[in-house]
Design an enzyme around this catalytic site. Sequence first.
Site, PDB file in Angstrom:
ATOM      1  N   ASN A 229       0.800  -1.224   0.000  1.00  6.92           N
ATOM      2  CA  ASN A 229       0.000   0.000   0.000  1.00  6.92           C
ATOM      3  C   ASN A 229       0.838   1.283   0.000  1.00  6.92           C
ATOM      4  OD1 ASN A 229      -2.457   1.769   0.969  1.00  6.92           O
ATOM      5  ND2 ASN A 229      -0.899   1.979   2.567  1.00  6.92           N
TER       6      ASN A 229
ATOM      7  N   LYS B  26       1.159   3.136 -11.373  1.00  3.89           N
ATOM      8  CA  LYS B  26      -0.087   2.429 -11.053  1.00  3.89           C
ATOM      9  C   LYS B  26      -0.508   1.508 -12.202  1.00  3.89           C
ATOM     10  CE  LYS B  26      -0.335   4.052  -6.918  1.00  3.89           C
ATOM     11  NZ  LYS B  26      -0.083   3.153  -5.786  1.00  3.89           N
TER      12      LYS B  26
ATOM     13  N   TYR C  23       3.136   9.043 -11.607  1.00  2.38           N
ATOM     14  CA  TYR C  23       2.234   8.255 -10.749  1.00  2.38           C
ATOM     15  C   TYR C  23       1.413   7.268 -11.589  1.00  2.38           C
ATOM     16  CZ  TYR C  23      -1.373   7.486  -7.133  1.00  2.38           C
ATOM     17  OH  TYR C  23      -2.247   6.942  -6.221  1.00  2.38           O
TER      18      TYR C  23
HETATM   19  P1  NAI Z   1      -1.048   8.546   2.502  1.00  5.95           P
HETATM   20  O1  NAI Z   1      -0.105   9.556   1.959  1.00  5.95           O
HETATM   21  O2  NAI Z   1      -2.151   8.986   3.399  1.00  5.95           O
HETATM   22  O3  NAI Z   1      -0.236   7.387   3.260  1.00  5.95           O
HETATM   23  C1  NAI Z   1       0.842   6.736   2.628  1.00  5.95           C
HETATM   24  C2  NAI Z   1       1.670   5.996   3.667  1.00  5.95           C
HETATM   25  O4  NAI Z   1       2.782   5.394   2.970  1.00  5.95           O
HETATM   26  C3  NAI Z   1       2.254   6.926   4.733  1.00  5.95           C
HETATM   27  O5  NAI Z   1       2.088   6.356   6.011  1.00  5.95           O
HETATM   28  C4  NAI Z   1       3.728   7.018   4.346  1.00  5.95           C
HETATM   29  O6  NAI Z   1       4.600   7.256   5.452  1.00  5.95           O
HETATM   30  C5  NAI Z   1       3.969   5.647   3.712  1.00  5.95           C
HETATM   31  N1  NAI Z   1       5.130   5.654   2.814  1.00  5.95           N
HETATM   32  C6  NAI Z   1       5.389   6.519   1.812  1.00  5.95           C
HETATM   33  N2  NAI Z   1       6.580   6.235   1.243  1.00  5.95           N
HETATM   34  C7  NAI Z   1       7.074   5.147   1.898  1.00  5.95           C
HETATM   35  C8  NAI Z   1       8.260   4.388   1.783  1.00  5.95           C
HETATM   36  N3  NAI Z   1       9.212   4.700   0.886  1.00  5.95           N
HETATM   37  N4  NAI Z   1       8.444   3.327   2.605  1.00  5.95           N
HETATM   38  C9  NAI Z   1       7.499   3.016   3.539  1.00  5.95           C
HETATM   39  N5  NAI Z   1       6.360   3.726   3.706  1.00  5.95           N
HETATM   40  C10 NAI Z   1       6.149   4.775   2.895  1.00  5.95           C
HETATM   41  O7  NAI Z   1      -1.628   7.773   1.195  1.00  5.95           O
HETATM   42  P2  NAI Z   1      -3.049   7.070   0.965  1.00  5.95           P
HETATM   43  O8  NAI Z   1      -3.960   8.050   0.353  1.00  5.95           O
HETATM   44  O9  NAI Z   1      -3.455   6.348   2.182  1.00  5.95           O
HETATM   45  O10 NAI Z   1      -2.679   6.023  -0.201  1.00  5.95           O
HETATM   46  C11 NAI Z   1      -2.289   4.700   0.062  1.00  5.95           C
HETATM   47  C12 NAI Z   1      -2.091   3.972  -1.266  1.00  5.95           C
HETATM   48  O11 NAI Z   1      -3.300   4.006  -2.022  1.00  5.95           O
HETATM   49  C13 NAI Z   1      -1.010   4.589  -2.170  1.00  5.95           C
HETATM   50  O12 NAI Z   1      -0.319   3.577  -2.851  1.00  5.95           O
HETATM   51  C14 NAI Z   1      -1.820   5.425  -3.128  1.00  5.95           C
HETATM   52  O13 NAI Z   1      -1.149   5.635  -4.334  1.00  5.95           O
HETATM   53  C15 NAI Z   1      -3.051   4.560  -3.301  1.00  5.95           C
HETATM   54  N6  NAI Z   1      -4.217   5.296  -3.751  1.00  5.95           N
HETATM   55  C16 NAI Z   1      -4.723   6.340  -3.020  1.00  5.95           C
HETATM   56  C17 NAI Z   1      -5.809   7.044  -3.486  1.00  5.95           C
HETATM   57  C18 NAI Z   1      -6.403   8.197  -2.745  1.00  5.95           C
HETATM   58  O14 NAI Z   1      -7.289   8.849  -3.319  1.00  5.95           O
HETATM   59  N7  NAI Z   1      -6.000   8.506  -1.537  1.00  5.95           N
HETATM   60  C19 NAI Z   1      -6.438   6.711  -4.772  1.00  5.95           C
HETATM   61  C20 NAI Z   1      -5.827   5.595  -5.446  1.00  5.95           C
HETATM   62  C21 NAI Z   1      -4.754   4.922  -4.947  1.00  5.95           C
END
Ligand code: NAI
Length: 246
Positions: free
Chosen positions: A89, A158, A154
């Site tokens: 994730n 994906k 991005y």
């Molecule tokens: P967020 O930004 O709220 O949380 C992401 C988490 O990943 C954070 O806790 C961060 O510290 C961690 N992280 C980032 N880089 C890292 C690394 N190199 N190593 C370990 N941890 C790392 O993001 P969100 O919105 O919760 O998204 C989660 C996933 O879902 C992502 O892959 C995102 O691309 C995907 N996603 C999110 C959408 C949205 O609308 N929020 C839509 C479609 C996909």
Amino acid sequence: MRLEGKVAVVTGGARGIGKEVAGRFADEGARVLVADRDEPAGRAVVEEMTVRGRPAHFAAVDVTVPADVERCAGEAMARFGRIDVLINNAGITADAWAAKMTTEQWDRVIAVNLTGAFNCIRAVLPAMFSQGSGSIINASSVVGVYGNIGQANYAATKAGIIGMTRALARELGPRGIRVNAVAPGFIATDMTAKVPEKVLDLMRARTPLGRLGVPADVAAAYVFLASDEAAYVTGQVLGVDGGLVI
Ligand code: NAI
């Protein structure tokens, strides 16, 4: 409980969707290893789960660093003795128009979202091979299917996740390992907090269900794909987007 007895590694479990997935998995009976580079936030998530009587563990991991990821898989094995589920994730954005996108922005997003996911898969495979079972679920996005302005990097990751998911579903199916992806629409988290309200209003208007998603919407899809209810589901991309892209 739908995940009773399973051990799950959730990357990016400190915030947003990952945090919700970790909590929901624990409530469904899984033992959860929260892997994130944000140590204070990740430890707080685990603390919260422990207080509720759910077995959980935190590992400080940058998914771009293979040695970190290997150590994390080792911690899951040492702590819980098996790895049934990997939720890939962790993800980031670094948006820019293509003409202005720096090589650093391109490389950073590829490194976390795509190479990071591969690093984690490779690290859990020895455990899953020896068990003869496993479920790997990767975070894609509607953007990986339909594209988005300002997100060439991005979208490439994906879409790459979808290709990798299908390749590995074929490769790992004979070893008892299922590989699927989830493609959320716009979900209210820190990531989308950066998106201008005008754009979010447009997304709401285009979404048949009339609202943005919440992390719980996505966590429910992860629970299904991780559970034995999805025993005959592999190589799929499950859209969780309120109908945004139909
Ligand atoms: P967020 O930004 O709220 O949380 C992401 C988490 O990943 C954070 O806790 C961060 O510290 C961690 N992280 C980032 N880089 C890292 C690394 N190199 N190593 C370990 N941890 C790392 O993001 P969100 O919105 O919760 O998204 C989660 C996933 O879902 C992502 O892959 C995102 O691309 C995907 N996603 C999110 C959408 C949205 O609308 N929020 C839509 C479609 C996909």
